[in-house]
Design an enzyme around this catalytic site. Structure first.
Site, PDB file in Angstrom:
ATOM      1  N   SER B 321       0.813  -1.232   0.000  1.00  0.00           N
ATOM      2  CA  SER B 321       0.000   0.000   0.000  1.00  0.00           C
ATOM      3  C   SER B 321       0.837   1.269   0.000  1.00  0.00           C
ATOM      4  CB  SER B 321      -0.915  -0.003   1.219  1.00  0.00           C
ATOM      5  OG  SER B 321      -1.779  -1.116   1.145  1.00  0.00           O
ATOM      6  N   HIS B 364     -15.231   0.989   3.127  1.00  0.00           N
ATOM      7  CA  HIS B 364     -14.957   2.283   3.732  1.00  0.00           C
ATOM      8  C   HIS B 364     -16.050   3.298   3.465  1.00  0.00           C
ATOM      9  CE1 HIS B 364     -10.759   0.634   3.476  1.00  0.00           C
ATOM     10  NE2 HIS B 364     -10.769   1.121   4.719  1.00  0.00           N
ATOM     11  N   CYS B 377      -7.525   2.628   1.440  1.00  0.00           N
ATOM     12  CA  CYS B 377      -8.630   1.991   0.758  1.00  0.00           C
ATOM     13  C   CYS B 377      -8.207   1.479  -0.609  1.00  0.00           C
ATOM     14  CB  CYS B 377      -9.790   2.991   0.582  1.00  0.00           C
ATOM     15  SG  CYS B 377     -11.142   2.289  -0.369  1.00  0.00           S
TER      16      CYS B 377
END
Lengths: 363, 616
Positions: B321, B364, B377
């Site tokens: 991420s 989310h 996300c």
């Protein structure tokens, strides 16, 4: 013979001065390589030996040489007895039991015996009237040489023993060798040399092998040859000068005042000095040859030829070794190497030969 | 009778003529030989005679010292003694061997091995038979100088790494130059037996650190004993280096990695100065400073955790991420997203007929870009990736330095990989699948980066678009401008995009985002976590999720403070689990130590444990 004007006139001064020149070379080389080291006493002793040698030279010059050849049997018998004695009570130096103690000094009787053998063999061969030797004479002559030679071999001094061979060979040739005997000798040589090779000790074989490849084992046998060649080569044209030869001074050169004295000389005196000494050696050889040619009788000729062959053999082997051409053998350089036995023996031989030369006209 | 005697005499005269042959032949031969040796080869033999009597003893120069940025010595030299064998002075190999085994404690086998190893060396070249000896061995050799002149004690400066494992991957180590390196000329001036820098700064700046060896020219006799000194040239120490490392921070980073496998790097984002670079497991470079029998070496090389590897620069991992920061920059710069763009996250979404999952199963909800960064996300970035396409993603990632070496002044850096359709076609001969773009969007798939690359990219964002070259050299003695050692690159990054990303990263740490365990009250730390799936979630369940080798990799990259960034930190733990749980607290500790000293000491005591942070 009286020591008068005629004696002095017939004295070969060039020859004698050449001998003194060689002995002086030896003194200089010994001085340069030993002063200030543990070997320092060699110089003083060499001077004493030189004096003794010169006295011996003059004494041998004084009496008619026929006196020596006529009574040579006595000298021969005592010589053989002395060699036998050495075997029993001798001292061992460098693996060789060829030394006896003489007034506190080690003495090598084999050096003097060589001269005795020359005179004995010359005397024996000269008794033949024929143009050449028959088999009996050849064999008897061989025995005259072989008996002391075997004794020297038994002492373990192979280098000295080998020097008997040229004496026998030269005198046989001059006295006359028959063709078939030459063939027999060649055949015998072909048989004896391989057999002799097998009888050699390992270190002796090594010495011979390393002539052909000195770099083979630099620390042991070839090392000496390499260091000797370095000493000689680095002397270049004029040499490094008195006491400036690093090879000799710093101990890289083995036996720098004895067996390798020529290398020491060549290092410090260069090509010029080496060739000068070589010239003196050749001059003396030619004088000996002339003495042989002009000798009054056959025994004189043969004695001179014998001394010449012994002397030249020594020069060839010793200088050849120092220049890396021949195997390392403990054979001294006549007149130059430090050591009394060799010096006295060399002068004794020359004394007899000059004796022969000076009496060439006397009947 | 008389006639016969005459003819016999004549014969003898003829035979005597034979003597001329040996006299003239030998005389000529010897004279020619003298000419050959003394005149033709005289120069050559003169050299050999010189070599015989003159021994040149090398005096090894100490290498330059290495300090941290505050001048605290990290690497110095200490005196040490070796026992040398001069083989040319050996008169009896057996005697020497017997002495060495009996008195110096070298086994017969070792001694033979040393000898046979040195066979190729010229015989006048002394060989080291025992290194770094104590007073006992020295006394033995000195006491037997006369009998064993072939053995000599030699002084040699030896490297002393004061902090052992701390910073080992940066300072590196020295060891004996290999035959290969000598043949290739890798180390100019190195001789057989020279100790040269093999790793780290010791390697990169080996030329500067290496001093000028001195020498002693001595006169020796045939036994190799010194009899006089002819000439002495002092050695000159190598240039001293000052590194950008901060010892305190380095020590912190190293101890944080204790028992873990990974790396922590801290850097000044403004100029690329590396404040700390730790890799774990580490090693003690002091073990390399001897030449013979490094059993430690084999142990290090065979260790499955490969302690000799600098994981900060030599290993490339999927960024996970963390890559979303790159994506955000690309999206904002290309104008495909802005502060008003919102994506609805249900926990999963279909792209190209395949379902992709978000990290939060329940979703989310509606997320903007700042939220998407803060809460990591996936769905937002899948969508962004779809809009960007792989080419534009690669273009932006490359502009931020991914897929190429950063140029850090340490050896062995890897370039990582930023995949593109061209790359795939070229290397695998297969077309790019658009589905792969979706994976790459969250830093999975073929994309791999080294920790230093990610740190540099984040530092670029932190500093408003300046792509610096990370470096560990601060100052080198005798050098006016150290920047000559690096190539400065720059990337033009939109400042507005920067501030949006910074806001997202700030929220990640300070507003209950994934990076909240990096938070320190009173400090505006910005960061981004990454959790790299080593294998797919289903497959992991099948295999048994508890195997440590299947655990996710843990990333955190961040900087502080938000408005005036002075330190950027990357933490990476192999199989460490979630980035927010494992890597983030490590980074926080580095920030804490840095700012504790810099700002107010009060902060240290007030530093809250993980989870209790948050912006007041």
């Amino acid at each position: 013979m009286k020591v008068n004007r005629r004696f002095l006139l017939s004295f070969d001064w060039v020859w004698f001065l050449a001998l003194l020149g060689l002995a002086g070379t030896g003194l200089l080389a010994i001085w340069s390589t030993t002063v200030g080291t543990s070997l320092e006493s060699y110089l003083g002793r060499q001077v004493v030996y030189l004096c003794v040698a010169l006295v011996a030279f003059l004494i041998l010059l004084y009496f008619d040489y026929h006196l020596y050849s006529d009574y040579i049997i006595l000298a021969y018998v005592s010589g053989v007895a002395l060699l036998t004695l050495v075997l029993v009570i001798g001292r061992t130096v460098h693996n060789n039991k060829s030394w006896i103690n003489l007034g506190g000094r080690a003495f090598q009787p084999s050096e003097l015996v060589k001269i005795v053998v020359i005179v004995a063999l010359a005397k024996y061969f000269s008794e033949s009237d024929r143009e050449d030797l028959d088999l009996r004479e050849l064999v008897t002559g061989g025995l005259i040489v072989l008996v002391p030679m075997v004794l020297v071999i038994l002492q373990g001094d192979l280098g000295t023993a080998v020097t008997f061979v040229p004496i026998y060979a030269a005198l046989s040739v001059i006295a006359g060798l028959r063709r078939k005997h030459i063939l027999v000798f060649l055949l015998a040589g072909a048989l004896v040399i391989p057999a002799g090779w097998m009888m050699l000790k390992d270190y002796q074989k090594n010495r011979i092998q390393t002539v052909f490849d000195p770099s083979n084992d630099p620390r042991h046998v070839g090392y000496q040859t390499i260091q000797s060649k370095i000493a000689v080569g680095s002397g270049r044209f004029l040499g490094k000068g008195f006491r400036q030869g690093s090879q000799g001074q710093l101990g890289f050169l083995p036996a720098r005042h004895t067996d390798f004295v020529f290398a020491s000389w060549a290092e410090e005196r260069g090509f010029a000095g080496s060739v000068a000494v070589l010239g003196l050696f050749i001059l003396v050889a030619l004088r000996l040859l002339r003495a042989a040619r002009e000798a009054k009788d056959k025994v004189g000729t043969l004695i001179c030829a014998g001394v010449l062959s012994l002397y030249w053999f020594h020069v060839t082997i010793n200088v050849g070794m120092a220049l890396g051409l021949l195997p390392i053998a403990g054979i001294p350089l006549p007149f130059v190497t430090a050591g009394g036995s060799s010096l006295i023996s060399s002068f004794a031989g020359m004394g007899i030969c000059m004796n022969i030369r000076m009496r060439r006209y006397i009947n | 009778m008389n006639l016969q005697a005459d003819s016999s005499k004549q014969l003898i005269q003829q035979r005597l003529n034979l003597f001329y042959v040996p006299i003239i032949a030998v005389g000529a031969l010897l004279a020619v030989r003298l000419w050959q040796l003394q005149i033709l080869s005289g120069a050559e033999y003169t050299l050999l005679a010189e070599k015989n009597r003159i021994r040149t003893i090398q005096v090894v120069a100490p290498r330059g010292t290495i300090t941290d940025r505050n001048g605290i010595p990290l690497v110095e030299n200490r005196p040490s003694f070796n026992i040398l064998l001069y083989r040319e002075s050996v008169t009896n190999t057996d005697e020497t061997a017997a002495f060495v085994t009996a008195r110096l404690g070298i086994s017969q086998e070792d001694f033979s091995a040393i000898l046979s190893r040195s066979k190729a060396l010229p015989v006048y070249h002394p060989i080291v038979i025992k290194e770094d000896v104590g007073i006992d061995d020295i006394s033995v050799v000195e006491a037997h100088k006369q009998e064993h002149p072939e053995l000599q004690v030699d002084r040699e400066p030896r490297r002393l790494y004061r902090y052992g494992q701390v910073g080992a991957h940066v300072v590196g180590y020295v060891s004996e130059v290999s035959g290969d390196e000598l043949a290739k000329g890798t180390f100019p001036g190195a001789r057989v037996g020279s100790l040269v820098g093999k790793f780290g700064v010791e390697r990169t700046y080996n030329d500067k650190l290496t001093g000028d060896d001195g020498s002693r020219v001595v006169l020796v006799d045939s036994l190799g004993r010194e009899v006089g000194l002819l000439e002495e040239v002092d050695s000159v120490i190598g240039d001293n280096l000052q590194l950008t490392l901060d010892l305190e921070l380095q020590t912190t980073a190293q101890s944080l990695l204790e028992g873990k496998v990974g790396a922590i790097v801290a850097m000044d984002p403004g100029n690329g100065e590396i404040l700390a670079l730790a890799s774990s497991p580490s090693f003690d470079p002091n073990n390399f400073s001897t030449r013979i029998s490094p059993e430690a070496w084999n142990q290090l090389v065979n260790d499955p955790d490969r302690p000799l590897q600098n994981r900060a620069i030599q290993n490339a991992y999927p960024p996970g991420s963390i890559f979303k920061v790159i994506m955000a920059e690309a999206g904002l710069d290309e104008g495909l997203v802005d502060d008003n763009t919102r994506v609805f996250c249900r926990g999963s979404a279909f792209f190209y007929n395949r379902e992709f999952h978000c990290s939060a199963k329940q979703g989310h909800g509606s997320v903007g870009i700042e939220d998407a960064i803060a809460r990591s996300c996936n769905i937002f970035f899948y969508e962004l990736g779809r809009r960007l396409g792989i080419s534009r993603i690669a273009e932006h990632a490359q502009a931020l330095g991914l897929g190429t070496k950063t140029g850090i002044d340490l050896p062995g850096e890897r370039s990582g990989l930023m995949p593109s359709p061209e790359w795939k076609q070229r290397t695998r001969g297969v077309k790019w699948y658009v589905g792969e773009t979706i994976s790459v969007s969250i830093g999975q798939g073929a994309v791999t980066t080294t920790p230093i690359q990610m740190l540099r990219a984040i530092a670029c964002i932190a500093s408003g678009g300046r792509l610096t070259t990370p470096h560990v050299l601060l100052r080198a003695e005798g050098v006016k401008d150290e920047s000559q050692f690096r190539t400065e690159q720059s990337a033009l990054i939109d400042p507005e995009a920067m501030s949006t990303i910074r806001a997202g990263m700030w929220q990640s740490v300070n507003n209950w985002g994934t990076g909240h365990s990096a938070a320190i009250p009173g400090l505006d730390i910005c960061g981004k976590t990454g959790t790299v799936q080593v294998i797919g979630a289903e497959r992991k369940k099948e295999l048994d999720g508890n195997l440590p080798a299947l655990e996710d990799h843990s990333w955190f990259v961040g900087f502080a403070s938000r408005d005036t960034p002075e330190i950027a930190v990357a933490a990476f733990i192999e199989h460490g689990g979630k980035g927010g749980i494992t890597a983030a607290p490590l980074a926080r500790e580095v920030f804490r130590v840095y700012f504790a000293r810099k700002q107010s000491p009060v902060l240290i005591t007030k530093a809250a444990p993980a989870g209790s942070g948050g912006r007041p």
